[in-house]
Each structure stands twice: as structure tokens, then as C-alpha cells.
Write an enzyme that holds these catalytic residues in place. Structure first.
Site, PDB file in Angstrom:
ATOM      1  N   ILE A   6       0.695   5.980   0.073  1.00  0.00           N
ATOM      2  CA  ILE A   6       0.414   4.553   0.310  1.00  0.00           C
ATOM      3  C   ILE A   6       1.620   3.732  -0.141  1.00  0.00           C
ATOM      4  CG2 ILE A   6      -1.132   2.612  -0.157  1.00  0.00           C
ATOM      5  CD1 ILE A   6      -3.301   4.645  -0.951  1.00  0.00           C
ATOM      6  N   ASN A  87       1.678   0.425   4.421  1.00  0.00           N
ATOM      7  CA  ASN A  87       0.998  -0.852   4.148  1.00  0.00           C
ATOM      8  C   ASN A  87       1.967  -1.945   3.696  1.00  0.00           C
ATOM      9  OD1 ASN A  87      -1.296  -2.670   2.945  1.00  0.00           O
ATOM     10  ND2 ASN A  87       0.064  -2.191   1.238  1.00  0.00           N
ATOM     11  N   TYR A 154       8.383 -11.948  11.074  1.00  0.00           N
ATOM     12  CA  TYR A 154       7.143 -11.197  10.808  1.00  0.00           C
ATOM     13  C   TYR A 154       6.476 -10.789  12.123  1.00  0.00           C
ATOM     14  CZ  TYR A 154       2.565 -10.189   8.661  1.00  0.00           C
ATOM     15  OH  TYR A 154       1.397  -9.599   8.237  1.00  0.00           O
ATOM     16  N   LYS A 158       5.975  -6.857  13.379  1.00  0.00           N
ATOM     17  CA  LYS A 158       4.640  -6.277  13.575  1.00  0.00           C
ATOM     18  C   LYS A 158       4.448  -5.858  15.043  1.00  0.00           C
ATOM     19  CE  LYS A 158       3.043  -6.577   9.321  1.00  0.00           C
ATOM     20  NZ  LYS A 158       2.838  -5.373   8.490  1.00  0.00           N
ATOM     21  N   THR A 191      -4.976 -12.163  -0.620  1.00  0.00           N
ATOM     22  CA  THR A 191      -3.915 -11.495  -1.386  1.00  0.00           C
ATOM     23  C   THR A 191      -2.781 -12.490  -1.662  1.00  0.00           C
ATOM     24  OG1 THR A 191      -2.641 -10.866   0.550  1.00  0.00           O
ATOM     25  CG2 THR A 191      -4.374  -9.323  -0.136  1.00  0.00           C
TER      26      THR A 191
HETATM   27  N1  LIG Z   1      -3.086 -10.675   3.551  1.00  0.00           N
HETATM   28  C1  LIG Z   1      -3.332 -10.882   4.841  1.00  0.00           C
HETATM   29  O1  LIG Z   1      -4.030 -11.837   5.216  1.00  0.00           O
HETATM   30  C2  LIG Z   1      -2.776  -9.929   5.863  1.00  0.00           C
HETATM   31  C3  LIG Z   1      -3.124 -10.141   7.210  1.00  0.00           C
HETATM   32  C4  LIG Z   1      -2.629  -9.264   8.166  1.00  0.00           C
HETATM   33  C5  LIG Z   1      -1.826  -8.207   7.805  1.00  0.00           C
HETATM   34  N2  LIG Z   1      -1.498  -8.030   6.491  1.00  0.00           N
HETATM   35  C6  LIG Z   1      -0.633  -6.892   6.159  1.00  0.00           C
HETATM   36  O2  LIG Z   1      -1.215  -6.158   5.088  1.00  0.00           O
HETATM   37  C7  LIG Z   1      -0.180  -5.493   4.347  1.00  0.00           C
HETATM   38  C8  LIG Z   1      -0.383  -5.750   2.862  1.00  0.00           C
HETATM   39  O3  LIG Z   1      -0.244  -7.138   2.635  1.00  0.00           O
HETATM   40  P1  LIG Z   1      -0.896  -7.867   1.366  1.00  0.00           P
HETATM   41  O4  LIG Z   1      -1.587  -9.054   1.901  1.00  0.00           O
HETATM   42  O5  LIG Z   1      -1.619  -6.899   0.523  1.00  0.00           O
HETATM   43  O6  LIG Z   1       0.449  -8.363   0.656  1.00  0.00           O
HETATM   44  P2  LIG Z   1       0.843  -8.513  -0.890  1.00  0.00           P
HETATM   45  O7  LIG Z   1      -0.354  -8.829  -1.703  1.00  0.00           O
HETATM   46  O8  LIG Z   1       1.987  -9.432  -0.904  1.00  0.00           O
HETATM   47  O9  LIG Z   1       1.314  -7.023  -1.291  1.00  0.00           O
HETATM   48  C9  LIG Z   1       2.470  -6.482  -0.696  1.00  0.00           C
HETATM   49  C10 LIG Z   1       2.722  -5.105  -1.253  1.00  0.00           C
HETATM   50  O10 LIG Z   1       3.947  -4.634  -0.657  1.00  0.00           O
HETATM   51  C11 LIG Z   1       4.863  -4.319  -1.697  1.00  0.00           C
HETATM   52  N3  LIG Z   1       6.228  -4.675  -1.334  1.00  0.00           N
HETATM   53  C12 LIG Z   1       6.678  -5.866  -0.859  1.00  0.00           C
HETATM   54  N4  LIG Z   1       8.008  -5.826  -0.734  1.00  0.00           N
HETATM   55  C13 LIG Z   1       8.410  -4.601  -1.160  1.00  0.00           C
HETATM   56  C14 LIG Z   1       9.658  -3.949  -1.284  1.00  0.00           C
HETATM   57  N5  LIG Z   1      10.816  -4.565  -0.938  1.00  0.00           N
HETATM   58  N6  LIG Z   1       9.692  -2.689  -1.770  1.00  0.00           N
HETATM   59  C15 LIG Z   1       8.548  -2.068  -2.136  1.00  0.00           C
HETATM   60  N7  LIG Z   1       7.336  -2.602  -2.007  1.00  0.00           N
HETATM   61  C16 LIG Z   1       7.269  -3.865  -1.540  1.00  0.00           C
HETATM   62  C17 LIG Z   1       4.425  -5.130  -2.910  1.00  0.00           C
HETATM   63  O11 LIG Z   1       4.828  -4.461  -4.095  1.00  0.00           O
HETATM   64  P3  LIG Z   1       6.016  -4.931  -5.088  1.00  0.00           P
HETATM   65  O12 LIG Z   1       6.162  -6.407  -4.954  1.00  0.00           O
HETATM   66  O13 LIG Z   1       5.531  -4.439  -6.396  1.00  0.00           O
HETATM   67  O14 LIG Z   1       7.211  -4.181  -4.602  1.00  0.00           O
HETATM   68  C18 LIG Z   1       2.915  -5.108  -2.771  1.00  0.00           C
HETATM   69  O15 LIG Z   1       2.399  -3.927  -3.328  1.00  0.00           O
HETATM   70  C19 LIG Z   1       1.142  -6.037   4.890  1.00  0.00           C
HETATM   71  O16 LIG Z   1       1.707  -5.100   5.796  1.00  0.00           O
HETATM   72  C20 LIG Z   1       0.736  -7.287   5.639  1.00  0.00           C
HETATM   73  O17 LIG Z   1       1.625  -7.600   6.688  1.00  0.00           O
HETATM   74  C21 LIG Z   1      -1.954  -8.866   5.512  1.00  0.00           C
END
Ligand SMILES: NC(=O)c1ccc[n+]([C@@H]2O[C@H](COP(=O)([O-])OP(=O)(O)OC[C@H]3O[C@@H](n4cnc5c(N)ncnc54)[C@H](OP(=O)(O)O)[C@@H]3O)[C@@H](O)[C@H]2O)c1
Length: 250
Positions: A6, A87, A154, A158, A191
């Protein structure tokens, strides 16, 4: 033992997916930049093997090395299933195209697209001879199909992830022990990514008000609930028949 890899497991959806995957018959390989020490403690309580790797996933070579080294430490004879969940992702940079800086474009494309592509390739290559079910799940977004003001990078990454997944599905057709791959949009989730969107300037992101209203109206999904539904979908017999899917429509 089910091996689950993951990315972005330190918070948000990835963290919820990791927590929901904890179990005595599981081996988790988790990647993010931040510490996952508390996740390691939770894994120990569940009798679950956890390999948490600190890696900047915007560095494609480092990401592939982390995956290869992590799998290299696994006793393959114990593995009964292997799943890669790409993810990690970021909506950054949120601004119109004319304001984009080259370095932030490169970092976003690497994190959201190049690394998931490279990790998928490495996963398929390394596990090619494994006689166990192999699944890849790419976390995409409705933004792959719907354009948003200020989200050009973005949306483009995607959309690229969706099309990459379609190509891999085609390549796997007819192979012995073909891997199943899905690019799944999870819907809006409560998130840090949503916090970031609410904090954006309305000049850089015209639809900011709608995202504030979603939050205020309690319409954001809880990460734990989304994670449960995603993990159930991963185990469904139909997994992989619809390569690009939306969790809100299945
Ligand atoms: N939230 C929504 O409404 C939503 C909707 C549609 C799709 N998504 C998708 O769901 C997925 C998860 O998003 P989320 O909402 O859970 O976002 P989030 O809360 O911002 O979490 C993002 C995760 O990715 C990691 N990450 C970011 N940049 C990184 C880097 N340079 N290297 C390593 N790890 C990195 C972060 O860990 P560190 O910062 O610790 O590195 C964190 O664990 C994404 O692909 C997003 O596009 C989210």
C-alpha cells in the site's frame, strides 16, 4: 499469507486501507514519507507482519527500489495472494496552468502517474512466476473524467492512470495467472486532501465553495468506511472485469 503493498499508508485513505488489512495471515508492505510507527504497533497487536518503508514516491527509482527490496525479503513460498494498491497521490499544485512551476508539475506527475506505472510494472515482473492471485488497484478520481478549474495536473495524471490500467488489462489477457487490474475512483473522502482544497484560494480553484459545502453538509465519506468497501471489492469474483470503475456506482 496475503501480501498487500500500500502506498501512502501514513494517513487518509491509505492509512485506513492498511488498518483494515491488519490480520495474523497478512504481510503489509507500506510506503510513505512520514513515520508509520503507530501503524507498526497496531500491526504487532494484530500479529500482522508489517514492513513500513519511508520513501519519497515522487522519486520513481526510489519507489521501485523500495518495492523490490521489500518483496525481496518475503518468503515467497508462504504467499497465498499478492495485491498492490497504488493509493498515494496529491491534488497539488492547485492553480491555473499559467501559474504552474515546472518542478511542481514534475513532482505531481511522478507521484500520481509515473510511480504507479513503474510500481505496477515492477510488481507484475517480480510476481510473474507466482502461482497465487495477483491484483493491482490504482486509486483514481472522478477528476479523470470531469475537468476542474485549477486541477489540470491532477486531472491529467488520473486520466493517465485510467488509460494505463486499461492497457495493462489488455496485456494481461490470455496470460497464465493473469493479474487483475482496476483503476477505482473512491468518491469524496474526509482526508487531508479535502482540507487542502478548502484552504485553496478561490482564484486558484473556482469550485472551492462547493467543496466547503460538501464538508459542512457532512457529505464527505469516512476513510474507514471507504477502505472496507474497497477491500471487499478487491476480493469480489468480478474484480477486474470493469477496469475503470467508480466505487459510488458498484
Ligand atoms: N480525499 C478525496 O476526496 C479523494 C477523492 C478522490 C480520489 N482520492 C485519491 O485517494 C488517494 C489518497 O488520497 P487521500 O485523500 O487519502 O490523501 P491524503 O490524506 O493527503 O494522503 C496522501 C497519502 O499519500 C502520501 N504521499 C503524498 N505524497 C507523497 C510522496 N511524495 N511520497 C510518499 N508518499 C506520499 C502521504 O504520505 P506522506 O505525506 O507521509 O508521504 C499520505 O499517506 C489519492 O490517490 C487521491 O488522489 C482522494
Amino acid at each position: 499469507m496475503h501480501l498487500t503493498i500500500i502506498t501512502g499508508a501514513s494517513r487518509g485513505l491509505g492509512r485506513a486501507l492498511a488498518e483494515a488489512s491488519l490480520g495474523p495471515d497478512r504481510l503489509l508492505l507500506c510506503m510513505a514519507r512520514s513515520s508509520m510507527a503507530d501503524l507498526a504497533m497496531a500491526a504487532a497487536r494484530h500479529g500482522c507482519l508489517l514492513d513500513a518503508r519511508s520513501v519519497n514516491l515522487a522519486n520513481v527509482n526510489a519507489a521501485v527500489a523500495a518495492l523490490a527490496n521489500g518483496i525481496g525479503e518475503v518468503d515467497v513460498s508462504m504467499v497465498t495472494a499478492a495485491t498492490l494498491i497504488n493509493n498515494a497521490g496529491s491534488v497539488d499544485p492547485v492553480k491555473p496552468a499559467e501559474k504552474l512551476k515546472p518542478e511542481e508539475v514534475a513532482a505531481s506527475v511522478a507521484l500520481n502517474l509515473s510511480t504507479p506505472i513503474a510500481l505496477t510494472g515492477a510488481f507484475l515482473r517480480i510476481t510473474a512466476g507466482w502461482r497465487v492471485p495477483r491484483r493491482v488497484l490504482n486509486i483514481t478520481s472522478g477528476a479523470a473524467h470531469h475537468p476542474y478549474h485549477g486541477w489540470s495536473v491532477y486531472c491529467a495524471t488520473k486520466a493517465g492512470l485510467d488509460q494505463f490500467s486499461r492497457c495493462v488489462a489488455l496485456e494481461q489477457e490470455g496470460l497464465a495467472n493473469a493479474a487483475k487490474i482496476v483503476s477505482l475512483a473512491p468518491g469524496v473522502i474526509d482526508t487531508a486532501m479535502q482540507e487542502q482544497l478548502r484552504a485553496a484560494s478561490a482564484d486558484d480553484f473556482r469550485e472551492r465553495g462547493r467543496f466547503v459545502a460538501l464538508h459542512e453538509g457532512g457529505e464527505l465519506q469516512a476513510p474507514a468506511e471507504v477502505a472496507q468497501r474497497i477491500l471487499a471489492y478487491l476480493q469480489h469474483p468480478d474484480y477486474g472485469t470493469q477496469v475503470v470503475a467508480d466505487l459510488r456506482k458498484i
